[in-house]
Scaffold this motif. Structure first.
Motif, PDB file in Angstrom:
ATOM      1  N   VAL A 117     -54.470  27.177 -35.702  1.00  0.00           N
ATOM      2  CA  VAL A 117     -53.309  26.605 -35.017  1.00  0.00           C
ATOM      3  C   VAL A 117     -52.279  27.678 -34.691  1.00  0.00           C
ATOM      4  O   VAL A 117     -52.275  28.762 -35.286  1.00  0.00           O
ATOM      5  N   ASP A 118     -51.397  27.349 -33.755  1.00  0.00           N
ATOM      6  CA  ASP A 118     -50.281  28.216 -33.420  1.00  0.00           C
ATOM      7  C   ASP A 118     -49.126  27.867 -34.347  1.00  0.00           C
ATOM      8  O   ASP A 118     -48.663  26.728 -34.369  1.00  0.00           O
ATOM      9  N   ILE A 119     -48.693  28.850 -35.124  1.00  0.00           N
ATOM     10  CA  ILE A 119     -47.552  28.648 -36.019  1.00  0.00           C
ATOM     11  C   ILE A 119     -46.304  29.022 -35.246  1.00  0.00           C
ATOM     12  O   ILE A 119     -46.183  30.164 -34.765  1.00  0.00           O
ATOM     13  N   GLY A 120     -45.414  28.071 -35.098  1.00  0.00           N
ATOM     14  CA  GLY A 120     -44.166  28.315 -34.377  1.00  0.00           C
ATOM     15  C   GLY A 120     -43.404  29.466 -34.999  1.00  0.00           C
ATOM     16  O   GLY A 120     -43.097  29.436 -36.181  1.00  0.00           O
ATOM     17  N   GLY A 121     -43.115  30.490 -34.216  1.00  0.00           N
ATOM     18  CA  GLY A 121     -42.412  31.658 -34.721  1.00  0.00           C
ATOM     19  C   GLY A 121     -43.339  32.752 -35.210  1.00  0.00           C
ATOM     20  O   GLY A 121     -42.888  33.827 -35.572  1.00  0.00           O
ATOM     21  N   GLY A 122     -44.632  32.470 -35.269  1.00  0.00           N
ATOM     22  CA  GLY A 122     -45.624  33.475 -35.630  1.00  0.00           C
ATOM     23  C   GLY A 122     -45.633  33.878 -37.091  1.00  0.00           C
ATOM     24  O   GLY A 122     -45.082  33.179 -37.954  1.00  0.00           O
ATOM     25  N   PRO A 123     -46.245  35.023 -37.371  1.00  0.00           N
ATOM     26  CA  PRO A 123     -46.400  35.478 -38.751  1.00  0.00           C
ATOM     27  C   PRO A 123     -45.074  35.705 -39.482  1.00  0.00           C
ATOM     28  O   PRO A 123     -44.985  35.458 -40.684  1.00  0.00           O
ATOM     29  N   LEU A 124     -44.061  36.173 -38.768  1.00  0.00           N
ATOM     30  CA  LEU A 124     -42.768  36.399 -39.414  1.00  0.00           C
ATOM     31  C   LEU A 124     -42.186  35.090 -39.931  1.00  0.00           C
ATOM     32  O   LEU A 124     -41.703  35.016 -41.063  1.00  0.00           O
ATOM     33  N   THR A 125     -42.253  34.046 -39.115  1.00  0.00           N
ATOM     34  CA  THR A 125     -41.760  32.738 -39.557  1.00  0.00           C
ATOM     35  C   THR A 125     -42.591  32.215 -40.715  1.00  0.00           C
ATOM     36  O   THR A 125     -42.054  31.647 -41.665  1.00  0.00           O
ATOM     37  N   ALA A 126     -43.905  32.410 -40.671  1.00  0.00           N
ATOM     38  CA  ALA A 126     -44.765  31.966 -41.771  1.00  0.00           C
ATOM     39  C   ALA A 126     -44.359  32.648 -43.075  1.00  0.00           C
ATOM     40  O   ALA A 126     -44.280  32.018 -44.129  1.00  0.00           O
ATOM     41  N   ALA A 127     -44.059  33.951 -43.015  1.00  0.00           N
ATOM     42  CA  ALA A 127     -43.635  34.682 -44.209  1.00  0.00           C
ATOM     43  C   ALA A 127     -42.281  34.178 -44.714  1.00  0.00           C
ATOM     44  O   ALA A 127     -42.072  34.035 -45.921  1.00  0.00           O
TER      45      ALA A 127
END
Length: 106
Positions: A79-89
C-alpha cells in the motif's frame, strides 16, 4: 486524527485513514515479531535514532492491528503510506511514546 490521550495515531493507507494503537495484544505480537529483542531495546533504538526499517514496519503493523486493521507486514508493503517512509517512522515513534506515557505528565 487519532486520540493522543488513548495512545492513538492516524496513518493513511492508500488515502484511507486508519487508527493505530499499541494495545496489550499488539505489544505481545510486536514482542513475538522482535524475536529475542525486548521492547526496552526497541525504545532505546528509537531514542538513539538507531532504529531499522524493520523496526518501523513491525511497529506500524502492530499499531494498525491494535487499531483493528486485519492486515500483516506483507499487506503493508503493498500500500501507499501517506507521507512515505518518514511519516511511517514518525508514526512508529509516536506509537511507542504514547503507549508508554501517562497523559498530562511530562
Amino acid at each position: 486524527m487519532g486520540n493522543p490521550f488513548t495512545g492513538e495515531v492516524t496513518l493513511h493507507l492508500d488515502g484511507v485513514p486508519h487508527v493505530a494503537k499499541l494495545t496489550l495484544g499488539a505489544l505481545a505480537e510486536l514482542e513475538d515479531q522482535l524475536g529475542g529483542g525486548s521492547l526496552i531495546e526497541l525504545i532505546a533504538r528509537f531514542e538513539s535514532h538507531k532504529f531499522s526499517t524493520r523496526d518501523v514496519l513491525a511497529l506500524v503493523v502492530a499499531g494498525l492491528r491494535g487499531g483493528g486493521w486485519q492486515g500483516n507486514a506483507a499487506d503493508l508493503l503493498k500500500v501507499d503510506i501517506g507521507g512515505g517512509p518518514l511519516t511511517a517512522a514518525k508514526v512508529a515513534a509516536l506509537l511507542l511514546a504514547r503507549a508508554f506515557s501517562v497523559p498530562g505528565e511530562s
